[in-house]
Write an enzyme that holds these catalytic residues in place. Structure first.
Site, PDB file in Angstrom:
ATOM      1  N   HIS A  34       0.853  -1.199   0.000  1.00 31.11           N
ATOM      2  CA  HIS A  34       0.000   0.000   0.000  1.00 31.11           C
ATOM      3  C   HIS A  34       0.885   1.244   0.000  1.00 31.11           C
ATOM      4  O   HIS A  34       1.384   1.669   1.033  1.00 31.11           O
ATOM      5  CB  HIS A  34      -0.894  -0.028   1.236  1.00 31.11           C
ATOM      6  CG  HIS A  34      -2.051   0.926   1.169  1.00 31.11           C
ATOM      7  ND1 HIS A  34      -2.218   1.840   0.156  1.00 31.11           N
ATOM      8  CD2 HIS A  34      -3.130   1.083   1.997  1.00 31.11           C
ATOM      9  CE1 HIS A  34      -3.339   2.526   0.369  1.00 31.11           C
ATOM     10  NE2 HIS A  34      -3.904   2.087   1.482  1.00 31.11           N
ATOM     11  N   HIS A  83      -2.905   6.654  -0.955  1.00 29.32           N
ATOM     12  CA  HIS A  83      -3.904   7.189  -0.007  1.00 29.32           C
ATOM     13  C   HIS A  83      -3.325   7.907   1.199  1.00 29.32           C
ATOM     14  O   HIS A  83      -3.970   7.964   2.251  1.00 29.32           O
ATOM     15  CB  HIS A  83      -4.866   6.078   0.438  1.00 29.32           C
ATOM     16  CG  HIS A  83      -5.605   5.464  -0.707  1.00 29.32           C
ATOM     17  ND1 HIS A  83      -6.391   4.351  -0.601  1.00 29.32           N
ATOM     18  CD2 HIS A  83      -5.652   5.820  -2.023  1.00 29.32           C
ATOM     19  CE1 HIS A  83      -6.896   4.034  -1.785  1.00 29.32           C
ATOM     20  NE2 HIS A  83      -6.451   4.918  -2.670  1.00 29.32           N
ATOM     21  N   TYR A 113      -0.831   7.150   3.143  1.00 25.01           N
ATOM     22  CA  TYR A 113      -0.217   6.354   4.213  1.00 25.01           C
ATOM     23  C   TYR A 113       1.319   6.412   4.083  1.00 25.01           C
ATOM     24  O   TYR A 113       1.840   7.104   3.205  1.00 25.01           O
ATOM     25  CB  TYR A 113      -0.806   4.941   4.232  1.00 25.01           C
ATOM     26  CG  TYR A 113      -2.283   5.009   4.590  1.00 25.01           C
ATOM     27  CD1 TYR A 113      -2.674   5.426   5.873  1.00 25.01           C
ATOM     28  CD2 TYR A 113      -3.281   4.759   3.653  1.00 25.01           C
ATOM     29  CE1 TYR A 113      -4.010   5.562   6.210  1.00 25.01           C
ATOM     30  CE2 TYR A 113      -4.628   4.897   3.989  1.00 25.01           C
ATOM     31  CZ  TYR A 113      -4.984   5.295   5.259  1.00 25.01           C
ATOM     32  OH  TYR A 113      -6.301   5.455   5.592  1.00 25.01           O
TER      33      TYR A 113
HETATM   34  C1  LIG Z   1     -15.020   0.900   3.498  1.00 18.65           C
HETATM   35  C2  LIG Z   1     -13.795   1.224   2.673  1.00 18.65           C
HETATM   36  C3  LIG Z   1     -12.534   0.878   3.147  1.00 18.65           C
HETATM   37  C4  LIG Z   1     -11.387   1.091   2.373  1.00 18.65           C
HETATM   38  N1  LIG Z   1     -10.170   0.660   2.827  1.00 18.65           N
HETATM   39  C5  LIG Z   1      -9.104   0.683   1.981  1.00 18.65           C
HETATM   40  C6  LIG Z   1      -7.901   0.012   2.316  1.00 18.65           C
HETATM   41  O1  LIG Z   1      -7.792  -0.650   3.346  1.00 18.65           O
HETATM   42  N2  LIG Z   1      -6.860   0.089   1.447  1.00 18.65           N
HETATM   43  C7  LIG Z   1      -6.956   0.774   0.263  1.00 18.65           C
HETATM   44  O2  LIG Z   1      -6.002   0.815  -0.501  1.00 18.65           O
HETATM   45  N3  LIG Z   1      -8.104   1.386  -0.084  1.00 18.65           N
HETATM   46  C8  LIG Z   1      -9.178   1.339   0.721  1.00 18.65           C
HETATM   47  N4  LIG Z   1     -10.374   1.881   0.323  1.00 18.65           N
HETATM   48  C9  LIG Z   1     -10.481   2.422  -1.042  1.00 18.65           C
HETATM   49  C10 LIG Z   1     -11.024   1.340  -1.991  1.00 18.65           C
HETATM   50  O3  LIG Z   1     -10.130   0.258  -2.094  1.00 18.65           O
HETATM   51  C11 LIG Z   1     -11.295   1.900  -3.391  1.00 18.65           C
HETATM   52  O4  LIG Z   1     -10.078   2.276  -3.987  1.00 18.65           O
HETATM   53  C12 LIG Z   1     -12.232   3.113  -3.370  1.00 18.65           C
HETATM   54  O5  LIG Z   1     -13.319   2.895  -2.501  1.00 18.65           O
HETATM   55  C13 LIG Z   1     -12.756   3.421  -4.757  1.00 18.65           C
HETATM   56  O6  LIG Z   1     -13.425   2.304  -5.308  1.00 18.65           O
HETATM   57  P1  LIG Z   1     -15.027   2.115  -5.248  1.00 18.65           P
HETATM   58  O7  LIG Z   1     -15.641   3.387  -5.775  1.00 18.65           O
HETATM   59  O8  LIG Z   1     -15.304   0.930  -6.118  1.00 18.65           O
HETATM   60  O9  LIG Z   1     -15.405   1.896  -3.796  1.00 18.65           O
HETATM   61  C14 LIG Z   1     -11.514   1.721   1.108  1.00 18.65           C
HETATM   62  C15 LIG Z   1     -12.778   2.098   0.664  1.00 18.65           C
HETATM   63  C16 LIG Z   1     -13.899   1.835   1.410  1.00 18.65           C
HETATM   64  C17 LIG Z   1     -15.253   2.218   0.850  1.00 18.65           C
END
Ligand SMILES: Cc1cc2nc3c(=O)[nH]c(=O)nc-3n(C[C@H](O)[C@H](O)[C@H](O)COP(=O)(O)O)c2cc1C
Length: 364
Positions: free
Chosen positions: A187, A190, A192
């Site tokens: 990762h 985002h 981090y």
């Molecule tokens: C509940 C939730 C938790 C997430 N946790 C992570 C995570 O642990 N690691 C990460 O790289 N992105 C995380 N994301 C981002 C998602 O992996 C994804 O990139 C983002 O939600 C956009 O995709 P989507 O529109 O299909 O949800 C999280 C998103 C959501 C909604």
């Protein structure tokens, strides 16, 4: 509607694809999503993770990625995060990994360190930012003592601290292999820790880990190298934020260069996301808004990539998968709404999916 069946061409999303030596049965992958469900605050996954990740595999996902899983206790986003820094956590992950395998999908763990965004409240809390130490929070670390509004000031990592971070990823990768994971995703997105090193907005160091792009990328690349050495046979992906969406931040050109260097060291696939380093900024957020970033990164780095971001419509996804270099899509929130999304999409596209679970045949 024409019915695709065995012998006729599958829609592209249902074609297999490879990440190095690993083949996924289709191109619909589960995006990593934190669940804050390690209830005992010990980093050990629970029944929630089994049901949550298991349902996506049963629902036909090609590849399942876990949530950001911490490589050290202080690297957790919250006290309820999963981890892979001890053997109890390996034992906790095993049944989850085994069940996903039994449902026909490979599973990867997203290894993470939250850096200055660690020790945070869960997202549904009424409070945001850092949890105070008096309430169970902990000291955070970062490339520089540069904070985010609402978060505590992180301690700048020294050389020994950086080496410990690398070691944390290396040993977590070994534990991931022990638990039976097929793949590791680093990762580096985002906002981090790895992204904090990559971006000049959070990294103001003057040593070999700051300044030039090569220096800012050094920690990520050290970790790619260490993880590749620790687990030479596991598939290796890297998630990057291809832009900070902010003035003077990490750029698309820089992201492509880092992806190429990571590829030279054995990373096999790049998961292209964006943002997260600076909060409260505005960016386009329509379905597929990150697809142009993925397309460009694939072209400029020569790496195979996945696209993610508000994807849910099967024909839109088919059109994205026709773009050169975009080999897979990741779905996040759509999987939360519809854990069996691939089964439903196959029906909508008139495709006779060969791995529809027998026990659900009557719903086909
Ligand atoms: C509940 C939730 C938790 C997430 N946790 C992570 C995570 O642990 N690691 C990460 O790289 N992105 C995380 N994301 C981002 C998602 O992996 C994804 O990139 C983002 O939600 C956009 O995709 P989507 O529109 O299909 O949800 C999280 C998103 C959501 C909604």
């Amino acid at each position: 509607m024409t019915m695709h069946s065995a012998g006729t061409a599958a829609p592209r999303m249902f074609e297999p694809v490879s990440i190095g030596a690993l083949t996924t049965r289709n191109r619909i992958w589960v995006s990593p999503m934190c669940q804050y469900a390690a209830y005992a605050e010990d980093g050990v996954p629970t029944d929630w993770h089994l049901a949550h990740l298991g349902s996506f595999a049963r629902g036909g996902a090609g590849f399942v990625l876990t949530e950001a899983t911490a490589t050290s206790p202080e690297g957790r986003i919250s006290s309820l995060d999963t981890g892979l820094w001890n053997d109890e956590q390996v034992r906790g992950w095993k049944p989850v990994v085994d069940f996903v395998h039994r449902m026909g999908a490979p599973i990867g763990v997203q290894l993470a360190h939250a850096g200055r965004k660690a020790s945070a409240h869960v997202p549904w809390s009424e409070q945001a930012g850092s949890v105070p130490e008096a309430d169970g929070g902990w000291e955070t670390v970062a490339p520089s003592a540069v904070t985010l509004p609402g978060f505590r000031v992180p301690r700048e990592l020294d050389a020994a601290g950086i080496a410990e971070v690398v070691e944390g990823f290396r040993t977590a990768a070994g534990r991931a292999a022990e638990a039976g994971f097929d793949a590791i995703e680093l990762h580096a997105a985002h906002g981090y820790l790895l992204h904090q090193f990559l971006s000049p907005l959070s990294n103001t160091r003057t040593d070999e880990y700051g300044g030039s792009l090569k220096n800012r990328a050094r920690l990520t690349l050290d970790i790619v190298r260490a993880v590749r050495e620790a687990v030479p046979t596991l598939a290796l992906l890297v998630r990057v934020s291809a832009t900070d969406w902010a003035q003077d931040g990490f750029t698309e050109e820089e992201a492509a260069a880092v992806a190429r260097w990571a590829g030279d060291l054995g990373a096999e696939f790049v998961d292209v996301s964006s943002g997260g380093l600076v909060h409260g900024i505005h960016y386009p957020a329509e379905p597929g808004y990150q697809v142009p970033l993925a397309e460009r990164l694939a072209r400029d780095s020569g790496m195979p990539v996945s696209a993610v971001g508000r994807l849910s419509d099967p024909s839109h996804i088919e059109s994205i998968l026709a773009i050169p270099g975009i080999e897979a899509v990741m779905l996040g929130r759509e999987f939360l709404r519809q854990p069996h999304w691939p089964l439903i999409a196959a029906r909508e596209l008139g495709y006779d999916l060969p791995y529809w679970p027998e026990r659900y045949f009557r719903a086909k």
